[in-house]
Motif scaffolding. Sequence first.
Motif, PDB file in Angstrom:
ATOM      1  N   ASP A 136       0.833  -1.217   0.000  1.00 47.43           N
ATOM      2  CA  ASP A 136       0.000   0.000   0.000  1.00 47.43           C
ATOM      3  C   ASP A 136       0.862   1.259   0.000  1.00 47.43           C
ATOM      4  O   ASP A 136       0.596   2.203  -0.732  1.00 47.43           O
ATOM      5  N   TRP A 137       1.887   1.271   0.848  1.00 46.97           N
ATOM      6  CA  TRP A 137       2.776   2.448   0.887  1.00 46.97           C
ATOM      7  C   TRP A 137       3.391   2.655  -0.492  1.00 46.97           C
ATOM      8  O   TRP A 137       3.474   3.773  -0.986  1.00 46.97           O
ATOM      9  N   PHE A 138       3.821   1.549  -1.098  1.00 52.98           N
ATOM     10  CA  PHE A 138       4.512   1.623  -2.391  1.00 52.98           C
ATOM     11  C   PHE A 138       3.577   2.183  -3.464  1.00 52.98           C
ATOM     12  O   PHE A 138       3.973   3.028  -4.268  1.00 52.98           O
ATOM     13  N   HIS A 139       2.336   1.712  -3.441  1.00 49.56           N
ATOM     14  CA  HIS A 139       1.430   2.103  -4.523  1.00 49.56           C
ATOM     15  C   HIS A 139       0.806   3.476  -4.335  1.00 49.56           C
ATOM     16  O   HIS A 139       0.268   4.035  -5.284  1.00 49.56           O
ATOM     17  N   LYS A 140       0.907   4.032  -3.143  1.00 47.30           N
ATOM     18  CA  LYS A 140       0.455   5.406  -2.932  1.00 47.30           C
ATOM     19  C   LYS A 140       1.206   6.349  -3.853  1.00 47.30           C
ATOM     20  O   LYS A 140       0.700   7.370  -4.280  1.00 47.30           O
ATOM     21  N   GLU A 141       2.467   6.000  -4.104  1.00 48.42           N
ATOM     22  CA  GLU A 141       3.321   6.906  -4.875  1.00 48.42           C
ATOM     23  C   GLU A 141       3.577   6.402  -6.295  1.00 48.42           C
ATOM     24  O   GLU A 141       4.364   6.972  -7.016  1.00 48.42           O
ATOM     25  N   GLN A 142       2.927   5.294  -6.669  1.00 45.08           N
ATOM     26  CA  GLN A 142       3.135   4.757  -8.013  1.00 45.08           C
ATOM     27  C   GLN A 142       2.119   5.356  -8.973  1.00 45.08           C
ATOM     28  O   GLN A 142       0.946   5.522  -8.609  1.00 45.08           O
ATOM     29  N   PRO A 143       2.528   5.641 -10.203  1.00 48.77           N
ATOM     30  CA  PRO A 143       1.554   6.113 -11.183  1.00 48.77           C
ATOM     31  C   PRO A 143       0.514   5.025 -11.468  1.00 48.77           C
ATOM     32  O   PRO A 143       0.830   3.845 -11.373  1.00 48.77           O
ATOM     33  N   ALA A 144      -0.683   5.436 -11.812  1.00 52.56           N
ATOM     34  CA  ALA A 144      -1.745   4.476 -12.113  1.00 52.56           C
ATOM     35  C   ALA A 144      -1.308   3.603 -13.289  1.00 52.56           C
ATOM     36  O   ALA A 144      -0.563   4.033 -14.157  1.00 52.56           O
ATOM     37  N   GLY A 145      -1.750   2.370 -13.290  1.00 52.16           N
ATOM     38  CA  GLY A 145      -1.428   1.473 -14.395  1.00 52.16           C
ATOM     39  C   GLY A 145      -0.110   0.763 -14.231  1.00 52.16           C
ATOM     40  O   GLY A 145       0.296  -0.006 -15.095  1.00 52.16           O
ATOM     41  N   GLN A 146       0.594   1.050 -13.124  1.00 53.40           N
ATOM     42  CA  GLN A 146       1.878   0.355 -12.913  1.00 53.40           C
ATOM     43  C   GLN A 146       1.821  -0.540 -11.684  1.00 53.40           C
ATOM     44  O   GLN A 146       2.815  -0.723 -10.990  1.00 53.40           O
TER      45      GLN A 146
END
Lengths: 435, 200
Positions: free
Chosen positions: A244-254
């Motif tokens: 969750d922490w990682f994907h908070k800052e990931q662009p959508a679709g990645q």
Amino acid sequence: MRFLRRRKRRACVVGLDGVPFHLLKRLADTSVMPRTAGIIAEGGLRQMRAALPPVSSVSWSSFMTGANPAEHGIFGFTDVAPDSYQLRFPTFGDLAVPTFWDRLGESGLRCTVINQPATYPARRMPGAIVSGFVALQLANSVWPAEHLPALERIGYRIDVDSQKARQDPDGLLDDLEATLETRRQAARYFWERERWGYFQVVVTGTDRLHHFLWSAVEQEDDPRHDRAMSYYRAVDGFIGELWDWFHKEQPAGQEGEGFVLLSDHGFTGVRQDVRLNAWLRESGYLHYAKDDPTSVADIAPGTRAFALDPGRIHVNVKGRFGRGCVEPEDARELRDEIAGRLLQLECDGERAIARVFTREEIFEGHKLDLAPDLVAISRNGFDLKGTTKGSEVCADTHFQGMHTWEDAFVWSRLPVPDEPEIADLAGGIVEWLCG
Amino acid sequence: MAKGFTLWFTGLSASGKSTLAERVRDILLERGMNVEVLDGDVVRQNLSKGLGFSKEDRDINIRRIGFVCNLLTRNDVVAIGAAISPYKAIRDENRRLIGRFVVVYCKCDLDTLKERDPKGLYEKALQGEIKNFTGVSDPYEPPENAEVVVDTAKEDIEASVQKIIATLEQMSYIPATDGRGYSEEEEESIKQRLRDLGYI
């Protein structure tokens, strides 16, 4: 008009020490690890080979360098001094090649690495590191030292108290949970505090649980099964948090890109220890200079081979070791003879050895001279030991679990070979981050 | 291979700079290194005699200490500078000049410093008897890039010293305690850990 800034890629690697592929899959399938199940649902989970011999120091060193043990120079938690045969304990400083974290640093990426075994004492690196097993003092485990007060405030624990584990299994479970919680808090601290491009945290409690309480993991009727599963739920919660922490800052679709889960070796239940030095002695290859040897330093002249943990056999070659007595031209023949006889070794009425590799088959690099001549892999249930204690070859053990070679795992969306080995992963991570 | 480096202690008066500098000096001397300490108070009695405490004079003093540290460092000596060195710009200037430069920030809260006050300076400064007194009537700019931060109000001396030595070892500015990496005592601890997990 403004130039668009390319968003920098980031990677997060979560290591689960000693978690076998089959176990992770089962825990995901049976809802013990729902967050992990969600991550691996769309495929990408693979069985992976550990480094040889399959112990954490060798495997994690292969992971962090992408190199063969004969390149990075770490062949186990122990080595022998060639002159005295005294055991020595390789440090992070003995790693003979740079880590891929160093390479990332050269590309301007900062790395945060928490609790990876074989990284003690901590050394300067591009970012921050907290050493893992066999780390002794926290003060020598943290780079840069400015993070030490924060870890002390957390009450950070390097490891569980394995000495007490055998006598107090419930205490071990408490200790595992408490240690995982401090690991989680440390991860949170570094996640927020450091400007990292590469983040890695290793959970080593899984390995400890398996050594002492493997039946609690495997057997539903074991009295501690629920608590063992509860620990795995906590590990799963931690993986979920990191995701969750990682994907908070990931662009959508990645989703999932740059996120890696792996273990460094597998695990299985153990029935008996197989003491290779006792077998070498019984087979006439090894002699001791005293009745109660404490290490291979006590071998007598005339010893032609000796073993180190877990399945390493060195031929006592003249010129390579201080009391070497085997002529270099005879070493290969002797080695092949030992390998052949070893494959016949039986414990409990069963063959105990699955494979014996020669050094040329598995090692390649400038440290080949330090490599064992043979590396034996046991069949499941028979744990190879390099102890010099005891004259019985097959002996009972108080441990419940033992390492396996071919049953580690990796989950990653990055390119991974069809039959991956742990040293293969570094290249893909560097390529993803810097390519 | 270069052996010299500069270990630069910065912090308010009575924050423990001189005490730690001396302890670290003793350890490095025991390990066979050539070490010199340039203590701010001592330097002001000779090399910087006559300088006051205006910003200009303070800058000159710190530049002078940095200059000498650089000479020592490039001749394979461990130079230990211990001076309040309140201004970031001059500390950074010394870092650029010397290169092999390790900053130890001796952090300590004002209440503890007032309690310590070995020379009675805080009391005098608070009563207005001393002007330009760092931390009271003159600014102190804490370093943002210190290699080591020791909180001398909370840590004991040995813990701070260990932190500094560990950092120097990690940076490979000084060799680890033992050529093989571990002391005998540490090896025993490692053996026990490996035994506990059945690895030896």
